[in-house]
Structures are given as structure tokens and as C-alpha cells.
Design an enzyme around this catalytic site. Structure first.
Site, PDB file in Angstrom:
ATOM      1  N   ARG A  59       3.485 -17.934  -4.836  1.00 51.24           N
ATOM      2  CA  ARG A  59       2.050 -18.079  -5.105  1.00 51.24           C
ATOM      3  C   ARG A  59       1.231 -17.005  -4.389  1.00 51.24           C
ATOM      4  NH1 ARG A  59      -1.606 -23.578  -4.411  1.00 51.24           N
ATOM      5  NH2 ARG A  59      -3.618 -22.598  -4.852  1.00 51.24           N
ATOM      6  N   ASN A  67       3.319 -25.678 -12.672  1.00 49.84           N
ATOM      7  CA  ASN A  67       2.332 -24.768 -13.248  1.00 49.84           C
ATOM      8  C   ASN A  67       2.958 -23.446 -13.652  1.00 49.84           C
ATOM      9  OD1 ASN A  67      -0.175 -25.910 -13.570  1.00 49.84           O
ATOM     10  ND2 ASN A  67      -0.633 -25.798 -11.356  1.00 49.84           N
ATOM     11  N   CYS A  93      -1.770 -32.514 -16.088  1.00 54.67           N
ATOM     12  CA  CYS A  93      -2.632 -31.845 -15.116  1.00 54.67           C
ATOM     13  C   CYS A  93      -3.593 -32.900 -14.604  1.00 54.67           C
ATOM     14  CB  CYS A  93      -3.389 -30.712 -15.790  1.00 54.67           C
ATOM     15  SG  CYS A  93      -4.673 -29.946 -14.770  1.00 54.67           S
ATOM     16  N   ASN A  94      -4.120 -32.728 -13.411  1.00 52.75           N
ATOM     17  CA  ASN A  94      -5.044 -33.744 -12.910  1.00 52.75           C
ATOM     18  C   ASN A  94      -6.506 -33.469 -13.261  1.00 52.75           C
ATOM     19  OD1 ASN A  94      -5.371 -31.621 -11.217  1.00 52.75           O
ATOM     20  ND2 ASN A  94      -5.526 -32.846  -9.343  1.00 52.75           N
ATOM     21  N   HIS A 126      -6.204 -25.907 -18.095  1.00 53.31           N
ATOM     22  CA  HIS A 126      -7.090 -25.041 -17.300  1.00 53.31           C
ATOM     23  C   HIS A 126      -7.970 -24.156 -18.184  1.00 53.31           C
ATOM     24  CE1 HIS A 126      -4.598 -25.372 -13.323  1.00 53.31           C
ATOM     25  NE2 HIS A 126      -4.790 -26.536 -13.915  1.00 53.31           N
ATOM     26  N   TYR A 174     -11.986 -23.947 -14.381  1.00 56.88           N
ATOM     27  CA  TYR A 174     -11.313 -22.648 -14.394  1.00 56.88           C
ATOM     28  C   TYR A 174     -11.991 -21.638 -15.322  1.00 56.88           C
ATOM     29  CZ  TYR A 174      -7.385 -24.586 -11.748  1.00 56.88           C
ATOM     30  OH  TYR A 174      -6.589 -25.146 -10.794  1.00 56.88           O
ATOM     31  N   ARG A 192      -5.657 -18.585  -1.067  1.00 59.09           N
ATOM     32  CA  ARG A 192      -5.445 -20.033  -1.082  1.00 59.09           C
ATOM     33  C   ARG A 192      -3.994 -20.374  -0.702  1.00 59.09           C
ATOM     34  NH1 ARG A 192      -7.197 -25.042  -0.167  1.00 59.09           N
ATOM     35  NH2 ARG A 192      -6.170 -26.556  -1.495  1.00 59.09           N
TER      36      ARG A 192
HETATM   37 MN   LIG Z   1      -3.673 -28.338 -13.247  1.00 61.66          MN
END
Ligand SMILES: [Mn+2]
Ligand SMILES: [Mn+2]
Ligand SMILES: [Mn+2]
Ligand SMILES: [Mn+2]
Lengths: 415, 415, 415, 415
Positions: A87, A140, A162-163, A192, A241, A261
Site C-alpha cells: 500500500r 481491494n 465495501c463498507n 468507490h 472517493y 495513510r
Molecule cells: Mn471500500
């Protein structure tokens, strides 16, 4: 019933397990089995989980992916290919080229997808050959992976989660003092990259009230978000997003002037795992980690797949007529009627041209990326990058791709 | 047969007339009638035209649009709404916001479209009520206007033209020492946003040879254009205007550091009109003006609409199945079989995902812009601008729109 | 270039060869090679053919299918699976059940298709593996076989032909004293189930004149055909085979009170082959055989596939957008733009509901029959028979199917 | 809330009212208002109804259609255009031509539709202009009328109902000792021309068990129905009305040798109305009348439109993606997710070719009939009749149409 959790060493695992505990009164869960390539982290989490679960169901660890999924009815993917190190690259590399560096969106999502595809391909193949279980995916980029699995690997029992949708529903429910199930949305798009045209609460169309609420909020925090006129103009609620697309320069400044992040999360995780070693309740620090309500989304979905009630869930699946002016085969994030193992999309009428402008462009990018992966082709990967609205200009594309591939050379090789 | 030319005072008019003279042996042209709101310029041009035509057909001037079109079988639109002054704004205003300033593409195309729509709406309405003539449109943005007329005004006999396809065909013909009619293309997209997947010359698939040729050319002029790897990667020949999308930063630098093209054209036109006052042959300076072969495109199209031979023309019309994975109702620039007044699209198979990524996004923008115009809505106009891949970020959108509307306030009003 | 003719022993072969002689001035034909399982009949025909051809191109006989097609650029299928004996059953068996007994339509077409599929499957496979030649198919049921090859065997270079379209064009050309190429049709449907909505001659829409002509003819022969009001009502010219659908009872009476056409043809063929033994010119008796102009259809198609002129042919191929309200994948009989080996369908707008009523129903029957064959399933074969507008009622279906399968047991086995 | 019932004098009215009484605990019903052109019959029924309802809600009679619907939230159409006298003609006339005489199917359905369209057109127009109420339609042919209203009159809030689906569900529920809501079907087609591919009870796929059950039943009553092999072959449960298509000769014999159903119903109704004059409970004789559970279908639909629970109802509405290989705009009888006034179709995958063969053909007939009506054209009416699988041959079509039009001359005029 056995549920397999892949990526058991995730810091989210305890929350997921709490979700499973919640539904264990409605559906019978016999065993939850965990698998992770990071055995050490997994050990810490699972030991904690055992303290949470007590004897409500068995908690097991599997040595291999195959032995985890072979007898499972549901398999939950929540692993992070390449870990937070991966990431870090996804977020950091694009910034050097003046591009948005974000875990799932744009160039960062591209490298994350390339890392994920080989593992997904292998895992889905194993599930297909063994249990033919229903896979619930949080890994993801969740929608991109669902496009890959449904349309290219052609495994049908794969649902991308996805939340974001459930959190939006929760916010609406709070505003109107209602329950989650009282909220119904005209919702569509990619993961997103989704759009909400209509909001109903207890059957009442409250869309205008939601816009007023959004505008009110925005007028209090002018610098942080869309200006209030934005919603008057666009008349669609956009996934957070979308900021990266619509305020690209501002967002670039913001993220390039902060710590990545990924690095923040590394620190949070470190603290969390320290707590997990002794915890008997979920530590408050988990909320900082993001991912709010993701366990509710997964647990409720399993509950409603296991029962015959017929409930609505917003998931990533093939359109199949839900949005009339999008092709049937696009994987979209849309409301579905879930009942006894079946997932039916619901007709929602036509999609708005504004939303479709982004959905089409990014869907084409998704498919180009998948084709680049399947052919292990650098040339096609460049083509994919050039097609993305947040991708590089021709001048930078080649260097950027080389740097991405170098950073991810352990995970994927293109030629 | 009478042909009406709207925008008779254009500097292109003499070339167009030459094209009509060329076909006047194949089809019977009785009269060509000109109409322009700039009567002075038109007078100069038409006097010159009369010297060119001699007595091959009658050359007339009309006082009104209606009297020009009432008895016409074909009406050619080549007027420039707002003139070069309008173009100057289209090119100049976006640059202030760091955006591409181009006559037909992006924000400049947006303001040009808003200026054109009210005139097009009125003119098409008059043609519909009088002659029901076939309209051949060169007015820019030509494809956007065709989308407007075919799908919103619902006038069917409207064909959008551009000289890009015929020039590409001419180049190919030259490379392979062939005639224009020997070249056949798999060609699709929007006007100034088109893609060529296959090139055939005399039935032979020469696509690879064309790529080699392109790469060779590029390797000689590395700074001016796409790098050679671009075609290896994308494997589609792109319309030159794609530079604005794929090399946005570079193109921005280039155009913002030069004089506006509108101002250059003003100078060229001044010289040209001086020449026209006395010329008996088309002056060489016209080639500097751009628009090469546009008269051939129009004249050959009229010839083939008037005869029963059955010829291929690349025009802007509704897809109707030509590109299988694009909706039937998208107006596209595609090859058509033209015969005795009919225009049939040809099946070309599926379009490439890379091409579709841009085509979809810009088609959605086109429709949003048309809807903004039809409702005279600033809010929808903002929505349209935000949807364009070359449009502004949210921060600048409102100021930009206000400046555009102010500069064009004589032509269009939104609220 | 080599052309392979499969079914060389057909009585049509000499006419086909005459067609090839006609085009041999436009395209270079080096060899024509014949293959037939009936070597004796083929010997007679080919000896005659050699006398016709002289030294314009080589005339060869092949021992095997494979050696015939291996070096061929075009393969013409004109064989009759099961011979006239097979046809006799196709025509005779349905009559016993009160059903239309016809070689290509209804139940007779069903048994003919079941006999053809195994041979077609084997032959197409061999062509795919060897020459990858373009196959031009006359073997009946020609459209059904094209559906099978294009959509199930997925061999693309397969074009279904029939002489109905070219004969209709010839008739129109004669009425209006024009050439074949002057006629242009809005034509669509399945083979032997096609519809003509518009007729243009030299660019003029003569549809109304054609209806007047048809009605005039009908008023002179009231008992033989549709009543004059039929065309006033339906406003579409229908393929002659539509009589079986629209005047089922009358046609049943007619065919059940005559000798079977198969037996008539047997007699004609006997005479013809006697003539062929010594003939040097095509005997007049061939015209009685039917199949008028079929050689022109095939030869002109080959000519236009070999040249870059771009000509229209009505052939059986995938719709691909030609008829907007029919699915892209339906194999239809439609006009195509043929040029240098490519076959593009032309957009023709929407199809009429009356025509679509029959086209859809029979296309579904076609697919059910193909699926029955591919699974060798009696159950699915019953389902297919029950779906056909001219098929049996449930009471008779089983006995009918058993009788068909018994009569064709050498050719196809279902379980 | 006010509910208007059009055709209040129907013998079904008391049952409908009982249904409304049942739901009046879940949703608030203030008034039910009745309208019928036969005031006498209506008086008898409504007086009886008042005795049933007591004071649960107000029971009113309206003098005009408009005053009945003006304040209604729901309007129920259950009138019979032309009454039983009309039905007598629908059933009797076709028999004279050797054709199936049936109230809703084939030629009888054609004349019933022509009688219904003018009234429906006027009524829908009035509702549109006044209350914009949701119309729930039982008037036959219910699906054909829904096609007319949704696609030609373009009134969206119109739902076509029939009691076939709910009766099938009831039968299944009985076999498996389950509740109505436990049954879920893959169900699609036109009204009275529908197909069931899958049956789920409490989430379990019981399709095979249903087939076994059907076959068992059939083997006991071989002469009355499809033979047992039928379901082995077709593997789809068919609407009982399919008998007319699949066993046309047998069904013709059966209905032509019995008294017309219309006359039977006249007798039953006479008795029923005698009872209604004094009844305080619904008389048992009503069950003979047919129409079982129709009140449940309507009442539950209203309940679920009024609440936010989200329930499945099988209704006639536009496909909108439910069956992937049927056009979005076909009105079909399909399961829908009904919630708070919204009706969403559910994705059901592809339809079977056998089913589609009939669905397509009859849908085309439906549209031709509607177009014939809208243009008041005898010519188009003939075209429609000829397109129907159970329609006349060309020889009889004209006489048949004339006889139908004569018998219905008070209701509809074509020219
Ligand atoms: Mn998500
Ligand atoms: Mn242009
Ligand atoms: Mn034929
Ligand atoms: Mn019914």
C-alpha cells in the site's frame, strides 16, 4: 456451517467475528476457520478472537488455503496482497508523477489490482475445485476484483463488498431516526465510484431533505469538501472517493502534504496488535483504523443468504438489467434482493449521464487492466494507465509503469 | 437541383464551390445559393465564386435563411456562430484556468456548442418546415451538433462532416500509391475523438504497415508527437485531437505559449479576402487556413447521395449497430454505405476498450451540455463541465462558467 | 485460386460451373475440385463439366473431403444429406400426421436439419483445421445450418445462400427493365421465412408499384396464391414459403393430393443424368429442376469477395445490428456489403411486428433443434418440434418423432 | 385512503371486499367506492357488501367514473367490456371457423381486447388527469391491456393482475405444507402464456419434486391433460392456457362439444345474484365461478404497496431486465419486489427458447392488435389476426374479422 476467513491476521478480524457472533442466533455457525500467510499476526488475532467467541462456535486455524476452504460454505476474502508495504508504494509512487496516490483509486488502485489478481486467480480456482463456496470479498480494489472474477474467471458465487454503502445507510438512518432496513436507495456505480439518485426512508422520498442536509454540512466546512452549489448542480450524491476525480488538484495537494495513510495505518496496527495480545473486548483504537461497519455488511449478508426472508443488500455484482442504460455484464455496486443463496438485481431505471461518464470510463480501464494482467503485457498495462481519468499523460506513463512494476516485482511480472 | 450554402462568407467557400464544380459533371446542379449574416464578406466571396463558376450553374445570394433553403435539396452548414471573435474566447478563456483552450475540444468546444445550439435549433426548424432538405453540417463542434439534431431535435436528414477522415484516407492512399476509394477503414468514435483499428488498401490489410510508418515518422520528430511506443501499446490509430487528452500538460504548455490560433486565422483571413477581391483562381494562401479536402468530403457525399452507385463515406450519424458494444443511439463518426439518398451504417464488430473509455465519457458530456442548453440551466451546464475529461475541477468550475457565459452573452443565456 | 465443390455429383453442378466460367474473367480461378460420396453420379457430371470448361481452369475430382478442401480458398456446400431418399421421408412422413410435408419448412426441415448437422459438424471442423477457407453453403435448410455453424460451431467464414433473394431481384429488375445491381431492398428474416419492406430501383422507391403489380397478378390467379387484400393488409412482400404458415390447410391439401416433389425430382434427375452423359451444353430440362439463378448467386458472391468494388449481396449471416429490434446474434437473411473477403451487415432500421412474429418463433425452434442435436436428446427434439408453428400437437409429437428417427437412423441417433 | 372499484356490479366484488377487509388491519382504508355501468346489478352487490363490511370502512357508490377515481389512491379495474354477451361472441364466433374460442386466448382474446381498448383509453386518461392513482387491472385480456397502457398510453402506474400465479403458489404451498410467502419462482411470460422454470420453497430448490408431482397427477388422468412425457421433455411448467397452443385439435374438440363457458357463467351468475340479495356471508356457489384467490392477489398487492416491508408479487409490468434475452419494453408477467408504492423487477437470467418462441410471437400479435385499434384499421386488424399462432388462415381471415366486428359494432369501429 463452516465459514473460512482468508486474511485472518487482519486487524479487522475481531470486528468481523463480532458480526458473526451477532448473527449466530439467526443462523447456525459451527466453525470459523482462519488462514493467513502471516502466521504470527494471525496467531495474536485468533487467540484474542477465541476469548471473544468463547464456545459460541469453534475457532480454527488452517495451515493452507485449500484446507481452510474445502468444507466451507462461505469464504471471506479480507487479505491485503503485499501488505501495508504494498500500500505504501501504491500511495507513494503516483505522487512523484504529480498523480493522486490512493489505495484503490487511479494509479494506486492499478498497482493494487495487479498485485491482487494472481492470488485471486489461484484462490478462486481452488474454491471452484473444492467447496464451490460463496466468496464474499473485501480485498481491494473490491469492485475491480469482482469484475475480474465474474467476467474473466467466470466464477458466479462471488460477491464484492465495501463498507461505503452501509455507512451511507447508517448516516441516513441516524438523520431520520430510523433503522438500517428502513432506508432504500437508488444507488449504482462502481465500487468507490458510486452515485445515489434517490433516498427513501420508510417509503418516503427524502432525497431533497438529504440534499439540504448535505448542503448545510458543507456550508459549515467550506474548505474540506464540495462547495454547497455542487449538489444543486449535480443533484446526485457522490461517493466520497469522487473527490479525487472532481477536485484532483486540491486532493493532490492534500495527500502529498501529509504522511502517507499506509504509514499511519502501520502505526495504528502496531498499537492494535499490542492490545490484541491481552484484550478481551474490542479496543476503542480499532475505530481509528477505518472500515466502520464492514463486519455488519458481511454478517448481515451471510444471514440473509442463509434465510428466506428476502432482504436488500448493496453489493458488487453483474448489472443484469438493474441500470437500464448500462450493459448487463458490467459489474456494478447496486442494491440486490438477497434470499436463500440467490442474489437478484433490482430494476432501477436509467442512470444519470454524469454518473455514467465516470462509470463507463473507469469500467473500460478496469477491463484493460485485467486484459493486461491476463496477457502479462506491459504494452496493455500502459494502455490501461492511459485510459484512466486519473492516470498519467503519455510523457510519464512508461517511467511510472516501470517504477510500479519494479516495486511489485515479487507479486506480478509483465513483459 | 439547388444547393444552399449557409455561411457563404466563409473563406472556405471558394474551395467548396470547386468541389461542386468537380461533381457537376456527375450530378445536375442548377443553382447554388448563399446566405450569411455578414453580407459584406459574403459579397466579396460570392463575386469571386461567380468568376470561378462561369456558367456551370447559377450562383445566387439570399437575403434570408428561409429563402435560401426553401427550394434546396441540400443545405450545407459552414457558418461559424460568433465568428472568430467567438473562437478567440473559446481558446483564450480556458487557458486562464490552466485548461486546454481549443476550438472544438474540452471547454472551448463547450462554449462553441452553446453558441451554436440556438442557431442550429432555429435553422433546422425552418428546414423541417420548408424543404425538408438533407443538411450537411461542417459547423463545429460538428459531431456534438449532430448529436443535438439527431437525438434531441429529431431531424433525420442531417449528416455531420469533418475533413479528418478524408485526410487520413488521402494520406494512406498516398503512402500506398492508391486512390481514395481503395482505402477502407475500421473507423469509429466521436468527431475529433475517433479511432482507427484497421486499414485496408485494395482489400489488403495494411494495418501493421501503417503502424510501422507512424512509428518511423514519430522517431524522426520525437518532441512533436506521441512517442513511438505509444502505437505499440495502444494498437489503434488515434485522431490527432487525442493529443489534448493524452498529453494534456504538454499540449497546454504548447498552446498557452503561442498566439491563439483564432488570432492567426484572423490575419490569414484578412489576407485571403484581399486576394478574393480580384482572384480568378483559388489563392495558395488558402492552404494555410486548414480545412484541407473539406470540399472533397462534401462534394463527393452529395454526388453519392444523388447516384445509385453505393459508396462508403465516413460521417457523423447514429451508430445503429455499427459498433456492437456502443448503444444504437450514440451519434458516431463511422463509415456508411451511401446510396440514392440513403445512409446505412455498416457492422464493424466491437470497439476497443481504450477507445470506448473516451467515447463514452465525452458522449455523456455532450448530452449533459445539450440538456443544459435545452433547459437554459447554469446548474446543468456546471454538471456538464465537471463531467468532461478536460473540464475544470470543482474549485474553478463556477468562475469559468460565469466567464464563458459573460463572453457569450449575446448568443446564449442560461439561468 | 482453388474452389472446392462438395456434392459434385449434384445435377446443379453444370450450372454452377457456368457461373464460375462467367466470373473467370474478373477473378483468377486456377482449379475447381469436386467431391461427392456418390462417385458414380459425380463421374458423369464432372466429365460433362470438363467439356464445358475446356481449358479455362483445371477440373479435378478428389477422393476425400479433406484433400478437396485443404488448398481451397472457397468451399461450396451443395450436397444433399441422405439424398432424394431422405427428402422423400421429409416430405412424406409429416403428411401422415396432417402436417405440412416440405423439404425445408416445418417438420420436413426438422428431419433434414438433423441429417445435415453431423456432416456439417465434421466438414466444418476439417475446413477449420486445414485451409480455413470461406464456406458458401447451399445445403438445406441453409439458414438453419448457418445458425448452427456461426453460433454453435463458431466458424465465422461461413455464408448461407439461397436463390430466393436473387430471383426476387431478377423479377423486379425485369418489371422495371433494370439490371440486378439497380435493385436495392429492405429485406430481412430467416431463410425461406423472409420479408421485403421496401423496394428501390435505381434509387427510386417503387414499393407501391410492386404491391400494385403483385395484386394485379393475384387477381388473375385467385386460387393459387394469397388474395389481393393480403398485401393491402400486411404491406410486406413475403417469401413464397410463407404460404405454408399463412394458408396451412390449403397448402396441406395441395401437397397431400400430389405426388411428392422428391419423387418428381428423382424422375427429372434420371433424365438429366442421361443427357449429361453426352451433353456439351446445359440441357433445357435443368430449368424444371428448380434452383434458378443459384449459380449466379454463388459466382457473383465469390467475385465480390475477391474484388474491392464493394457490392451488396443478400446472404445468411449474423444480424449484427442490421435489424435494430432483433438480437445481434440471430443468423438472418439480409443484405450485406461484400468487399475483399469481408461481409458487413447494413443498418436497415426496425423490423415489422408481423415479420418478427414468425422470425422469433422459428429462430427459437432452430436453436432448440440444434441443442437437441448437440445433446443427442430425444426429449429436446420433442421440445423443438412442439415449438414450431407448423409442428405437431402434443398428441402426435412422440409418434412423429419416432418415425422420423427410424427413417433417418443411418444419419443421426438421439436418445 | 380511498379505493375505487370499477365494475362494482361484478359477482367477484364480495370476494374482493373480503380481501380488503383482511388487509384493513395492516393498512388504513377509509372508503371503498364502486362504479358500474350496470347500476342494477351493482346495487344488489353493494348492498350485500355493506352487510359484509359493517363499519370497517365506508362503502360508497359513484354515479360517474370520474367521481369514483378523483380522490382514489388505488383504482381496481374488474369490469367486463360488453359483459357476458360479449364473451359469448368471443367464444362462439371462432368455433365456426375451426378455431379455438376462448375468452382471453387467440381470436376470442382479440375481440375482447378490441372491446376493452376504447374504454381503457378513456378511463386511463381520466385517472391521469385527476388522481394519478395506481391502477390495478383484472379486466381481461389483462396482460394485453397492460401492454397497451404501459407502452402506448404511457401511463406508468398501471399493474396487470391475474389469479393464475397466486393459485400456482397456493398449490405449491399446499404440496409442501408451507405458506404463500415461502414460495419463490423463476416465472415469466405473458399473462395466460407464462412459464415456470424453477420452484423454491423455504429456499430449497424443489423443481424436480414439482415435476414428479405433476407427472404423477398426469399419469392418473391421462386424457385430460399433457402426457407425462411432456414435462420430461419441456422441463418447464406451463400455464394451463398453453393447452390451447400445444393441444389445439383436442382442445377445439373439447370446447366445441360443450356449452359455451359464457352461457354457463350466465347461469351461475343468475343464481349468485339471487343469493346476494339476502346473503350476509359469501355463498359457496362463488367458487364455481372461477377466479379463485383473485381477491388475495389484489389485496396483498395493495397492502405491500402501502407498506415498506418489501414483498414479491407476480404482476404484469415492463420487463426492464428481468428476463435478460427479452427486450426491456415487453410487458411480462414476472415477480417484482413491491415496496412503498414502487415496483422493481428482479433479474431472473435468461428465458428458455421454448418459452420465448410463444412469448415473442404473441407479443408481436399484441402490438399489431394495439396498432390496428389505434389506427382503427381493418387492414392492420387482419395483419394482427394472421400473426397469431391460434389465428385464422388467410382464407378465413376476412370473413372472421367481419363477423367479429359486426358482433362488436357497439363497442369498436374499424375501417
Ligand atoms: Mn471500500
Ligand atoms: Mn473537424
Ligand atoms: Mn432456398
Ligand atoms: Mn387471468
Amino acid at each position: 456451517m463452516r465459514i473460512a476467513v482468508i486474511g485472518g491476521g487482519s486487524s479487522y478480524t475481531p470486528e468481523l467475528v463480532k458480526g458473526l457472533l451477532d448473527i449466530s442466533e439467526d443462523v447456525r455457525i459451527d466453525e470459523v476457520i482462519f488462514y493467513d500467510i502471516d502466521e504470527e499476526k494471525q496467531k495474536i488475532v485468533v487467540d484474542f478472537v477465541k476469548r471473544l467467541v468463547k464456545d459460541k462456535f469453534k475457532v480454527l486455524i488452517s495451515d493452507t488455503f485449500e484446507s481452510a476452504v474445502v468444507d466451507a460454505k462461505y469464504v471471506i476474502f479480507q487479505f491485503r496482497p503485499g501488505g501495508l508495504k504494498g500500500r505504501e508504494n501504491d500511495e507513494g509512487i503516483p505522487l512523484k508523477y504529480g498523480l493522486i496516490g490512493q489505495e484503490t483509486t487511479g494509479v494506486g488502485g492499478f498497482s493494487a489490482a495487479l498485485r491482487a489478481f494472481p492470488i485471486i486467480e489461484e484462490y478462486v480456482d481452488t474454491v471452484r475445485k473444492t467447496s464451490n463456496a460463496t466468496i464474499i470479498n473485501f480485498t481491494n480494489p473490491s469492485g475491480h476484483i469482482t469484475e475480474f472474477v465474474r467476467n474473466y474467471l467466470e466464477y458466479e458465487k462471488f460477491i464484492g463488498l465495501c463498507n461505503v454503502p452501509i455507512n451511507f445507510i447508517r448516516e441516513i438512518a441516524e438523520i431520520f431516526s430510523a433503522e438500517l432496513e428502513d432506508v432504500f436507495l437508488k444507488y449504482y456505480g462502481l465500487n468507490h465510484l458510486s452515485f445515489i439518485e434517490k433516498v427513501f426512508v420508510k417509503g418516503e422520498d427524502v432525497t431533497e431533505k438529504v440534499f439540504e442536509n448535505l448542503k448545510l454540512r458543507l456550508s459549515n466546512i467550506p474548505d474540506e469538501d464540495f462547495p454547497a452549489w455542487f449538489y444543486d448542480s449535480v443533484r446526485i450524491i457522490v461517493n466520497p472517493y469522487l473527490r479525487y476525480y472532481l477536485m484532483e488538484k486540491k486532493m493532490f495537494k492534500k495527500i502529498s502534504s501529509h504522511e502517507l495513510r499506509a504509514r499511519e495505518v502501520m502505526k495504528i496496527e502496531k498499537e492494535l496488535f499490542e492490545k490484541y495480545k491481552t484484550a478481551t473486548e474490542i479496543p476503542e483504537e480499532l475505530t481509528k483504523r477505518g472500515g466502520s461497519m464492514y463486519s455488519t455488511a458481511a454478517a448481515h449478508l451471510i444471514r440473509d443468504l442463509e434465510t428466506d426472508e428476502g432482504k436488500i443488500h448493496i453489493v458488487n455484482t453483474r448489472n443484469n438489467g438493474s441500470i437500464e442504460n448500462l450493459p448487463d455484464d458490467y459489474v456494478l455496486e447496486i442494491p440486490c434482493y438477497v434470499r436463500s443463496g440467490r442474489v437478484h438485481t433490482l430494476s432501477q431505471g436509467k442512470g444519470d449521464h454524469f454518473a455514467l461518464s465516470f462509470i463507463h470510463a473507469v469500467k473500460m480501464y478496469e477491463r484493460l487492466t485485467i486484459e493486461a494482467y491476463l496477457k502479462r503485457s506491459k504494452k496493455l498495462a500502459l494502455k490501461a494507465l492511459l485510459s484512466h481519468p486519473l492516470g498519467p499523460d503519455v510523457e510519464d506513463a512508461k517511467d511510472l509503469l516501470e517504477e510500479i512494476l519494479k516495486a511489485n516485482s515479487e507479486h506480478v511480472k509483465l513483459e
